[in-house]
Design an enzyme around this catalytic site. Structure first.
Site, PDB file in Angstrom:
ATOM      1  N   PHE A 131       0.856  -1.181   0.000  1.00  0.00           N
ATOM      2  CA  PHE A 131       0.000   0.000   0.000  1.00  0.00           C
ATOM      3  C   PHE A 131       0.899   1.240   0.000  1.00  0.00           C
ATOM      4  O   PHE A 131       1.817   1.344   0.820  1.00  0.00           O
ATOM      5  CB  PHE A 131      -0.871  -0.041   1.257  1.00  0.00           C
ATOM      6  N   ASP A 181       2.935  -5.381   7.989  1.00  0.00           N
ATOM      7  CA  ASP A 181       1.699  -4.621   7.969  1.00  0.00           C
ATOM      8  C   ASP A 181       0.553  -5.630   7.899  1.00  0.00           C
ATOM      9  O   ASP A 181       0.407  -6.336   6.897  1.00  0.00           O
ATOM     10  CB  ASP A 181       1.688  -3.693   6.748  1.00  0.00           C
ATOM     11  N   TYR A 187     -10.276  -0.830  11.459  1.00  0.00           N
ATOM     12  CA  TYR A 187     -11.577  -0.503  10.852  1.00  0.00           C
ATOM     13  C   TYR A 187     -11.925  -1.406   9.681  1.00  0.00           C
ATOM     14  O   TYR A 187     -12.994  -1.278   9.114  1.00  0.00           O
ATOM     15  CB  TYR A 187     -11.616   0.972  10.407  1.00  0.00           C
ATOM     16  N   LYS A 188     -11.013  -2.322   9.312  1.00  0.00           N
ATOM     17  CA  LYS A 188     -11.315  -3.244   8.203  1.00  0.00           C
ATOM     18  C   LYS A 188     -11.994  -4.487   8.778  1.00  0.00           C
ATOM     19  O   LYS A 188     -13.111  -4.403   9.231  1.00  0.00           O
ATOM     20  CB  LYS A 188     -10.034  -3.536   7.425  1.00  0.00           C
ATOM     21  N   ARG A 218     -12.245  -5.936  -5.831  1.00  0.00           N
ATOM     22  CA  ARG A 218     -12.016  -6.717  -4.608  1.00  0.00           C
ATOM     23  C   ARG A 218     -13.353  -7.091  -3.987  1.00  0.00           C
ATOM     24  O   ARG A 218     -14.223  -6.238  -3.817  1.00  0.00           O
ATOM     25  CB  ARG A 218     -11.210  -5.901  -3.587  1.00  0.00           C
TER      26      ARG A 218
HETATM   27  C1  LIG Z   1      -5.685   0.164   4.989  1.00  0.00           C
HETATM   28  C2  LIG Z   1      -4.213   0.155   4.943  1.00  0.00           C
HETATM   29  C3  LIG Z   1      -3.484   1.209   5.476  1.00  0.00           C
HETATM   30  C4  LIG Z   1      -4.203   2.418   5.999  1.00  0.00           C
HETATM   31  O1  LIG Z   1      -3.415   3.255   6.744  1.00  0.00           O
HETATM   32  P1  LIG Z   1      -4.108   4.276   7.765  1.00  0.00           P
HETATM   33  O2  LIG Z   1      -2.949   4.895   8.415  1.00  0.00           O
HETATM   34  O3  LIG Z   1      -4.987   3.463   8.660  1.00  0.00           O
HETATM   35  O4  LIG Z   1      -4.939   5.216   6.948  1.00  0.00           O
HETATM   36  C5  LIG Z   1      -2.095   1.110   5.482  1.00  0.00           C
HETATM   37  N1  LIG Z   1      -1.470   0.038   4.966  1.00  0.00           N
HETATM   38  C6  LIG Z   1      -2.162  -0.982   4.409  1.00  0.00           C
HETATM   39  C7  LIG Z   1      -1.453  -2.159   3.826  1.00  0.00           C
HETATM   40  C8  LIG Z   1      -3.543  -0.953   4.381  1.00  0.00           C
HETATM   41  O5  LIG Z   1      -4.225  -1.953   3.830  1.00  0.00           O
END
Ligand SMILES: *Cc1c(COP(=O)(O)O)cnc(C)c1O
Length: 424
Positions: free
Chosen positions: A128, A209, A234-235, A384
């Site tokens: 990400f 992560d 939150y996921k 997805r």
């Molecule tokens: C959802 C997600 C994030 C989100 O980062 P936030 O700091 O919570 O906005 C970061 N890394 C990955 C791999 C994600 O899937």
């Protein structure tokens, strides 16, 4: 003979031990929700807990720090301990703090000490982007040049990472490796134990992560000997929009100095001595910085009840059944129409969602939404779909695949514009 997929779905739903959990979520009326890997649904428990915390603020004011039930002062530790079983950690190895990106910063600031020729951070080109922005800025903070010191492992197929190839990049110029547990697009689950062992044999600190894996995969971070990890809640954990994040630190690192210190990381019993010299709590709690976001944390606290009751192993087993069913259906009915399955087919290499790829992915997603089905889209061509163990049904999976089949067969997506929205 053609299979009767809806009949199969019906039988599986009947046999599903987790089926009663669905009634404890607010599934938006008239929708089939396949986006719980972006934002999990609100549960009755989460909202009750949030409302209780709001009442405690109203009634107790400042007194809530100690007198609320649970008290606010140790909320970060409490929820950390509640998340520990989900990631296979000891209770003191997990804290609730910050955001995914902020925790990545604080952990890398703790471990990344470029020295001599060992100056590089190993990441990958499929991660990400926020993680990569953060890593590049950490390299710059140490006076380095991301073009040289941040190495991004390449993917051979644009979807997955090969563990062997990642290990081949772990040489004595690498100080820290930060990799995703589950890749956000393809849903590939990496072999954390193998990568950690290889990193340690080469003197490299490794962190993961777990944003896309926590709550759908049963991790064993402590036993796998992972150095650190971080995730959002939150996921798959259904903590609510922007809910605080998780941070895991293996206990052998408790004595290390937090890279980004703050008073909520102070030894708890003496935090209010307000001493000028920082002394961090010898646990993941030491990596907290400022006051926790109590209202958001309260919603997550409630959401975690459902995981306590269901058990992460049962959640993982059903999640795999759902994604396997989805992949089977896709191969039988969507691949002939030009879709590709971008997710590894082996269950132990898969997280909690499935990537269906199609050149018209964006417009197909819009057509799905017009039918009340909520997917999400990641450019260039990934749809997805996350059927979630605690609230999705096999019938919804079958319904989604039937819709995709009709949308493409009847060219329904052509009615939609290819202009992208700000959030997808
Ligand atoms: C959802 C997600 C994030 C989100 O980062 P936030 O700091 O919570 O906005 C970061 N890394 C990955 C791999 C994600 O899937």
């Amino acid at each position: 003979m053609t299979r009767n997929w809806s009949e199969e779905a019906r039988k599986r739903d009947e046999a599903d031990r987790l089926a009663p959990f669905r009634a404890r979520f607010h599934v938006p009326a008239g929708t089939v929700y396949m986006d719980g890997n972006s934002l999990g649904l609100a549960s009755v428990d989460a909202l009750e807990s949030l409302e209780r915390a709001a009442r405690e603020w109203r009634d107790l004011a400042i007194g809530g720090w100690l007198d609320a039930r649970p008290d606010w002062f140790t909320y970060g530790e409490r929820i950390g301990a509640r998340m520990a079983p989900l990631v296979g950690a000891e209770p003191e190895e997990v804290a609730l703090v910050g955001s995914t990106t902020a925790n990545l910063h604080s952990l890398v600031a703790t471990f990344y000490r470029p020295k001599g020729t060992r100056r590089k951070i190993l990441a990958d080109e499929l991660n990400f982007p926020s993680d990569l922005y953060a890593l590049a800025s950490q390299v710059r903070l140490q006076g380095g040049d991301p073009a040289k010191d941040l190495i991004l492992a390449k993917s051979a197929d644009g979807r997955t990472l090969d563990e062997e190839a990642l290990i081949s990049l772990m040489d004595d110029t690498v100080a820290v490796a930060v990799l995703p547990a589950v890749l956000y697009r393809s849903g590939q689950l990496l072999d954390l134990r193998r990568l950690t062992q290889a990193a340690h044999e080469r003197g490299i600190v490794i962190g993961f992560d777990c944003a896309h894996s926590v709550g759908s995969v049963a991790h064993r971070l402590h036993d796998d000997d992972v150095d650190f990890a971080f995730w959002c809640t939150y996921k798959h954990l259904n903590g609510g929009p922007g809910s605080p994040a998780g941070l895991f630190l293996h206990r052998r690192h408790f004595e290390r100095e937090p890279g980004l210190a703050g008073w909520f990381g102070y030894v708890k019993e003496r935090q209010f001595d307000l001493a000028l010299h920082f002394e961090h709590a010898p646990s993941a709690s030491g990596w907290q910085m400022g006051s926790p976001s109590i209202l958001s944390a309260a919603a997550l606290d409630g959401a975690l009840n459902l995981f306590d009751e269901a058990g992460i192993l049962t959640v993982r087993a059903k999640s795999l059944e759902l994604t396997s069913f989805l992949i089977e259906l896709a191969e039988a009915r969507l691949v002939p129409l030009g879709f590709e399955v971008g997710t590894p087919l082996e269950p132990d290499r898969r997280g909690g969602h499935v990537a269906l790829e199609h050149d018209e992915g964006w417009r197909i997603c819009r057509a799905l939404k017009a039918r009340g089905i909520v997917p999400d889209f990641r450019p260039r061509r990934v749809i997805r779909l996350a059927p979630v163990a605690l609230y999705s049904t096999f019938a919804e999976v079958e319904h989604t695949v039937s819709a995709l089949e009709e949308i493409v067969r009847n060219h329904e997506y052509e009615a939609f514009s290819s202009e992208r929205a700000a959030v997808s």
